[in-house]
Design a protein around this motif. Structure first.
Motif, short mmCIF file in Angstrom:
data_model
loop_
_atom_site.label_atom_id
_atom_site.label_comp_id
_atom_site.label_asym_id
_atom_site.label_seq_id
_atom_site.Cartn_x
_atom_site.Cartn_y
_atom_site.Cartn_z
N SER A 12 57.55 52.24 10.75
CA SER A 12 57.83 51.12 9.85
C SER A 12 57.93 49.81 10.63
CB SER A 12 59.13 51.37 9.09
OG SER A 12 60.22 51.35 9.98
N GLY A 13 57.72 48.74 9.93
CA GLY A 13 57.79 47.42 10.53
C GLY A 13 56.42 46.81 10.70
N LYS A 14 56.43 45.55 10.97
CA LYS A 14 55.20 44.76 11.07
C LYS A 14 54.41 45.04 12.34
CE LYS A 14 53.78 39.91 11.01
NZ LYS A 14 54.25 38.52 10.85
N TRP A 15 55.08 45.42 13.42
CA TRP A 15 54.45 45.44 14.73
C TRP A 15 54.16 46.82 15.31
CZ3 TRP A 15 52.50 40.96 15.38
CH2 TRP A 15 53.15 39.83 14.91
N LYS A 16 54.79 47.86 14.81
CA LYS A 16 54.64 49.17 15.44
C LYS A 16 53.21 49.70 15.35
CE LYS A 16 59.38 50.53 15.41
NZ LYS A 16 60.40 50.73 14.45
N LEU A 17 52.58 49.59 14.21
CA LEU A 17 51.21 50.09 14.09
C LEU A 17 50.23 49.31 14.96
CD1 LEU A 17 51.00 51.14 10.34
CD2 LEU A 17 51.12 52.60 12.36
N PRO A 18 50.32 47.97 15.05
CA PRO A 18 49.44 47.28 15.99
C PRO A 18 49.67 47.69 17.45
CG PRO A 18 50.26 45.73 14.37
CD PRO A 18 51.00 47.03 14.15
N ILE A 19 50.92 47.94 17.82
CA ILE A 19 51.21 48.39 19.19
C ILE A 19 50.59 49.77 19.42
CG2 ILE A 19 53.04 49.15 20.76
CD1 ILE A 19 54.84 46.96 19.41
N ILE A 20 50.80 50.68 18.48
CA ILE A 20 50.24 52.02 18.60
C ILE A 20 48.71 51.95 18.63
CG2 ILE A 20 49.93 54.23 17.39
CD1 ILE A 20 52.88 53.77 16.35
N GLY A 21 48.14 51.13 17.76
CA GLY A 21 46.68 50.96 17.74
C GLY A 21 46.14 50.46 19.06
N SER A 22 46.83 49.55 19.67
CA SER A 22 46.40 49.02 20.97
C SER A 22 46.49 50.10 22.05
CB SER A 22 47.26 47.82 21.35
OG SER A 22 46.90 47.33 22.62
N ARG A 29 49.85 47.27 30.16
CA ARG A 29 51.03 46.59 30.66
C ARG A 29 51.53 45.66 29.56
NH1 ARG A 29 48.77 45.02 36.53
NH2 ARG A 29 50.73 43.88 36.74
N PHE A 30 52.76 45.19 29.73
CA PHE A 30 53.41 44.38 28.71
C PHE A 30 52.56 43.17 28.33
CE2 PHE A 30 56.38 41.28 27.05
CZ PHE A 30 57.21 42.05 26.24
N ARG A 31 52.09 42.45 29.33
CA ARG A 31 51.30 41.23 29.06
C ARG A 31 50.00 41.54 28.35
NH1 ARG A 31 54.94 37.53 29.13
NH2 ARG A 31 55.93 37.18 31.10
N GLU A 32 49.40 42.67 28.67
CA GLU A 32 48.16 43.06 27.99
C GLU A 32 48.42 43.30 26.50
OE1 GLU A 32 45.51 45.52 31.18
OE2 GLU A 32 47.46 46.41 30.65
N LEU A 33 49.53 43.97 26.21
CA LEU A 33 49.88 44.20 24.80
C LEU A 33 50.16 42.89 24.10
CD1 LEU A 33 52.21 47.30 25.24
CD2 LEU A 33 50.07 47.24 23.94
N GLU A 34 50.86 42.02 24.79
CA GLU A 34 51.21 40.71 24.22
C GLU A 34 49.95 39.91 23.86
OE1 GLU A 34 54.67 37.52 25.41
OE2 GLU A 34 53.55 38.49 27.00
N LYS A 35 48.93 39.99 24.71
CA LYS A 35 47.68 39.27 24.46
C LYS A 35 46.87 39.90 23.33
CE LYS A 35 47.11 37.50 29.14
NZ LYS A 35 46.36 37.62 30.39
N GLU A 36 46.94 41.22 23.20
CA GLU A 36 46.15 41.92 22.18
C GLU A 36 46.74 41.84 20.79
OE1 GLU A 36 44.93 45.89 23.01
OE2 GLU A 36 44.04 45.34 24.93
N ILE A 37 48.03 41.52 20.70
CA ILE A 37 48.70 41.50 19.40
C ILE A 37 49.10 40.05 19.09
CG2 ILE A 37 50.58 42.42 18.01
CD1 ILE A 37 50.60 44.80 20.06
N PRO A 38 48.27 39.35 18.33
CA PRO A 38 48.56 37.94 18.05
C PRO A 38 49.89 37.74 17.34
CG PRO A 38 46.37 38.58 17.23
CD PRO A 38 47.08 39.83 17.67
N LYS A 39 50.58 36.69 17.71
CA LYS A 39 51.81 36.21 17.08
C LYS A 39 53.05 37.06 17.34
CE LYS A 39 49.34 33.74 13.47
NZ LYS A 39 49.19 33.51 12.06
N ILE A 40 52.95 38.12 18.14
CA ILE A 40 54.16 38.88 18.46
C ILE A 40 54.89 38.17 19.60
CG2 ILE A 40 53.10 40.46 20.14
CD1 ILE A 40 54.94 42.67 18.92
N PRO A 42 57.56 38.00 22.83
CA PRO A 42 57.95 38.94 23.88
C PRO A 42 59.21 39.73 23.51
CG PRO A 42 57.38 36.83 24.84
CD PRO A 42 57.38 36.65 23.35
N ARG A 43 60.15 39.07 22.89
CA ARG A 43 61.38 39.75 22.49
C ARG A 43 61.12 40.86 21.49
NH1 ARG A 43 66.71 36.75 19.93
NH2 ARG A 43 67.97 38.61 19.80
N MET A 44 60.28 40.59 20.50
CA MET A 44 59.96 41.60 19.48
C MET A 44 59.14 42.74 20.08
SD MET A 44 60.34 42.75 16.49
CE MET A 44 61.16 41.42 15.66
#
Length: 103
Positions: A12-22, A29-40, A42-44
């Protein structure tokens, strides 16, 4: 219904599925995920990764290097979510055609 609730609690939530998809495409790495998921933010991203780790969907590996390298990847249970995502995509495409008359 308990199994459905368990699944929804994990993804559930707005960001979990995009993270899993990535992460379905391999370790990141953290920065790679941050770049692949627009508008997320760092804290979230950090919060959601911790939650996914607690639920056994993601593993966090810390490498003893300088600077310290941390990688995230899906567990076998997390990789099994690809079937769920594929089903959701198929349903969404069909629903869009019916509800909106679009492809």
């Amino acid at each position: 219904m308990l199994a459905v609730n368990d699944t929804l609690n994990v993804i559930s939530g707005k960001w979990k599925l995009p993270i899993i998809g990535s992460l379905l495409y391999g370790k990141k790495r953290f920065r790679e995920l941050e770049k692949e998921i627009p508008k997320i933010t760092p804290r979230m991203l950090s919060k959601e990764l911790k939650d996914l780790e607690v639920n056994g969907i993601v593993t966090r590996t810390v490498y003893d290097s300088f600077p310290v390298t941390i990688e995230y990847e899906l567990t076998p249970s997390g990789k099994n979510l690809q079937l769920v995502l594929d089903s959701m995509i198929g349903w969404g495409l069909q629903h869009r055609k019916i509800a909106f008359g679009k492809k």
